[in-house]
Design an enzyme around this catalytic site. Structure first.
Site, PDB file in Angstrom:
ATOM      1  N   CYS A  87       0.810  -1.318   0.035  1.00 34.74           N
ATOM      2  CA  CYS A  87       0.168   0.419   0.574  1.00 34.74           C
ATOM      3  C   CYS A  87       1.050   1.206   0.595  1.00 34.74           C
ATOM      4  O   CYS A  87       1.289   1.635  -0.917  1.00 34.74           O
ATOM      5  CB  CYS A  87      -0.577  -0.189   1.123  1.00 34.74           C
ATOM      6  SG  CYS A  87      -2.520   1.155   1.056  1.00 34.74           S
ATOM      7  N   HIS A 196      -3.200  -5.746   1.085  1.00 34.26           N
ATOM      8  CA  HIS A 196      -2.544  -5.923   2.767  1.00 34.26           C
ATOM      9  C   HIS A 196      -2.528  -6.777   3.285  1.00 34.26           C
ATOM     10  O   HIS A 196      -3.317  -7.969   4.362  1.00 34.26           O
ATOM     11  CB  HIS A 196      -3.616  -5.225   3.887  1.00 34.26           C
ATOM     12  CG  HIS A 196      -3.076  -3.889   3.317  1.00 34.26           C
ATOM     13  ND1 HIS A 196      -2.283  -2.954   4.064  1.00 34.26           N
ATOM     14  CD2 HIS A 196      -3.902  -2.578   3.305  1.00 34.26           C
ATOM     15  CE1 HIS A 196      -2.293  -1.541   3.931  1.00 34.26           C
ATOM     16  NE2 HIS A 196      -3.555  -1.756   2.928  1.00 34.26           N
ATOM     17  N   GLU A 198      -0.548  -8.588   5.314  1.00 35.07           N
ATOM     18  CA  GLU A 198      -0.466  -8.539   6.361  1.00 35.07           C
ATOM     19  C   GLU A 198      -1.819  -8.721   7.612  1.00 35.07           C
ATOM     20  O   GLU A 198      -1.408  -8.797   8.961  1.00 35.07           O
ATOM     21  CB  GLU A 198       0.895  -7.675   6.927  1.00 35.07           C
ATOM     22  CG  GLU A 198      -0.125  -5.956   6.834  1.00 35.07           C
ATOM     23  CD  GLU A 198      -0.553  -5.553   5.941  1.00 35.07           C
ATOM     24  OE1 GLU A 198      -0.433  -5.908   4.684  1.00 35.07           O
ATOM     25  OE2 GLU A 198      -0.835  -4.096   6.088  1.00 35.07           O
TER      26      GLU A 198
END
Lengths: 226, 83
Positions: A87, A196, A198
């Site tokens: 991002c 994302h 994560e």
């Protein structure tokens, strides 16, 4: 020795702790790196996390690109060190010219936050070997400036060299050219993507899936075997 | 001190949804006859010392490496005036 993966914190980074957690869950040692420090503290790879570094003032990622830590990250990336930009981190990578193209405001002008389906197009980069080409994964997406663009020649080059790593499925959330969600450099060690991974590493939170963990296990395997 | 103005605009071929949103709002507000709007950025730099060729060259370098992203944006540099 444990594999050390650095996570840079810029002023305005939001997802640095999530990235550190994902790295730990994958079995590596997360190392917090500070944007004003040139030293990478002997890390084997670096993650540039999501957030709004320097408030996205000027352009997303434009000010961070000139931070002392980025000087060293750029140097090391060119020598082959794996670097993942998520991002805002992807925006820093394009502003750094480690990846081609640029990021623009979403075509509908809205901030978007949703679970996003992606197709893994390239499972040969430092960050994607634990996936299979063609595999579909779901990870959260949240951004304002996620419209990837580049001139026609660059897009042709990315497509013909297999350097589009992820493509949006079902819905293009931001007007990105060719539904591009993530790309890699020619060497395959630098990867940037808007969604994302994560945030999808534990069954209890995020999408409820762990589709994002493969990024961090991929780089760990690559580093252990090299 | 002299003022140097750096204008930054998205390249013509790049979609500018912000400009489009403004353009669509104008007729609703009664401002008709405006066919297109593109939105850019203007930087006003107050320069210490003379704005000679060397100073302008430095500012162009700043514009090219930092103020504008030349992948998506064009820029112009001009001296606005001196006191």
């Amino acid at each position: 020795m444990t594999t050390r993966v650095g996570v840079v914190t810029f002023p305005g980074s939001l997802d640095d702790r999530d990235a550190q957690r994902a790295i730990r869950l994958a079995g590596a040692e997360p190392v917090a790196l500070w944007h004003r420090d040139k030293d990478l503290h002997q890390v084997d790879a670096v993650v540039l996390p999501g957030g709004f570094s320097y408030g996205d003032y000027l352009r997303a990622g434009a000010i961070s690109r000139f931070s002392p830590v980025m000087g060293t990250v750029i140097e090391q990336a060119k020598l082959g060190m794996p670097v993942l930009g998520i991002c805002n981190g992807f925006q820093v990578l394009t502003e750094s010219h480690l990846l081609p193209g640029a990021m623009l405001r979403n075509n509908h002008l809205h901030f978007i936050c949703r679970d996003q389906k992606l197709r893994v197009e390239n499972a040969g980069t430092a960050w994607t070997t634990d996936y299979q080409a063609g595999q579909e994964i779901s990870v959260p997406l949240k951004n304002m400036d996620g419209r990837y663009t580049a001139d026609a020649r660059t897009i042709d080059e990315l497509e013909s060299e297999g350097r589009v790593v992820f493509r949006y499925l079902d819905l293009n959330p931001n007007g990105s050219i060719n539904d591009i969600a993530g790309i890699t450099n020619a060497a395959g060690n630098v990867v940037g993507l808007m969604p994302h991974p994560e945030h999808a590493v534990e069954p209890l939170v995020g999408t409820g899936g762990t589709d994002g963990l493969g990024f961090f296990t991929s780089v760990l395997k690559q580093l252990v075997s090299s | 001190m002299a003022r140097v103005v750096v204008d930054v605009m998205l390249k013509p071929e790049i979609l500018d949804p912000q400009g489009q949103a403004v353009q669509r709002a104008l007729p609703r507000l009664g401002f008709t006859g405006i066919a297109d709007v593109r939105q850019g950025k203007r930087f006003e730099l107050e320069v210490e010392g003379p704005v000679d060729d060397a100073a302008l060259a430095r500012i162009r370098e700043a514009a090219e490496t930092f103020l504008a992203n030349t992948v998506i944006e064009d820029f112009t540099v001009r001296v606005e005036g001196s006191e």
